[in-house]
Design a protein around this motif. Sequence first.
Motif, PDB file in Angstrom:
ATOM      1  N   VAL B  21       0.633  -1.219   0.118  1.00 40.78           N
ATOM      2  CA  VAL B  21      -0.214  -0.143   0.210  1.00 40.78           C
ATOM      3  C   VAL B  21       0.887   1.081  -0.139  1.00 40.78           C
ATOM      4  O   VAL B  21       0.011   2.469  -0.605  1.00 40.78           O
ATOM      5  N   ILE B  22       2.126   0.925   0.459  1.00 47.23           N
ATOM      6  CA  ILE B  22       2.774   2.190   1.077  1.00 47.23           C
ATOM      7  C   ILE B  22       3.874   3.044  -0.465  1.00 47.23           C
ATOM      8  O   ILE B  22       4.428   3.418  -0.464  1.00 47.23           O
ATOM      9  N   GLN B  23       4.139   1.864  -1.204  1.00 46.53           N
ATOM     10  CA  GLN B  23       5.122   2.027  -1.450  1.00 46.53           C
ATOM     11  C   GLN B  23       4.690   2.557  -3.193  1.00 46.53           C
ATOM     12  O   GLN B  23       4.011   2.057  -3.559  1.00 46.53           O
ATOM     13  N   THR B  24       5.132   3.675  -3.700  1.00 45.01           N
ATOM     14  CA  THR B  24       4.717   3.997  -4.925  1.00 45.01           C
ATOM     15  C   THR B  24       4.589   3.658  -6.384  1.00 45.01           C
ATOM     16  O   THR B  24       4.489   3.877  -6.878  1.00 45.01           O
ATOM     17  N   HIS B  25       5.470   2.588  -6.575  1.00 45.86           N
ATOM     18  CA  HIS B  25       6.357   1.946  -8.013  1.00 45.86           C
ATOM     19  C   HIS B  25       4.940   1.025  -7.726  1.00 45.86           C
ATOM     20  O   HIS B  25       5.333   0.039  -7.087  1.00 45.86           O
ATOM     21  N   PRO B  26       4.737   0.572  -8.572  1.00 47.32           N
ATOM     22  CA  PRO B  26       3.181  -0.495  -9.223  1.00 47.32           C
ATOM     23  C   PRO B  26       4.474  -2.072  -8.964  1.00 47.32           C
ATOM     24  O   PRO B  26       3.634  -3.108  -8.898  1.00 47.32           O
TER      25      PRO B  26
END
Lengths: 103, 165
Positions: B21-26
Amino acid sequence: MLHPVGTGHYLVLSLALLLVGILGVLTRRNLVIVLMSVELILNAVNINLIAFSKHTGNLAGQVFAIFVITLAVAEAAVGLGLLIALFRNRETTSADEVNLLRW
Amino acid sequence: MDSLFFLAFAAIAVACGINLVIQTHPITSALSLIGVMGSLAVLYLLLGAEFIAMVQLVVYAGAIMVLFVFVIMLLNAGAEKRVARPWKPYLVGAPLLVIFVGVASCILHDMLGDSDPVIFGSFTQGGAREIGRSLFTEYLLPFEVTSVLILIAILGAMVLARKEF
């Protein structure tokens, strides 16, 4: 010596994953990550079903877990198809930029 | 030993879920989701659901995640731009979340605290034989309806991903 793990522990884990998934669906803007959060929610459901299948000694929970997995596959296929169609038309996968129907 | 396994893999599952949930890269999120699926498969094994554990690995960690990674690569999705969000709702939401999980844990402990401990090997009805027999006798109608669902999903995905749509 650790306390033996019962059905309740599995339900608490399921609750935690469900909340994390809901947080992802509500706060993220990238639609791919939103779809992955939905998968997380469906996995939380599966833990519940299988834990209660063990708890009651009834196989129905596991059979329905298979149906939930099938449903997740169908949801992912249609959702990603929608995403590709969206990207082809609007060149974006951000939920903020898809506001055609916003009031 | 079972408690140790449960705690370790439950911690991995929740940590990978939060990372998702907190990572920005898919792509990083997709790898975290594979971590969640793998640790959940181990937990299913502990619960005696051998067949579901294998289905989880093959279908989720295999097929669905390949689909996700394929679409991420196809769309060339980069890291998500951070937008400044109001932080005040978090001040209310985070304590409420902790209270909710705590109360729910207490209620579950009261309701199910004296249930049988989950020990590996104590429930042996989750093999392919038992699941298959149940699926093709007692739950034959839901099984067939599911096949219609998959057919609709195939058609829907094909129609949506067509070029002239």
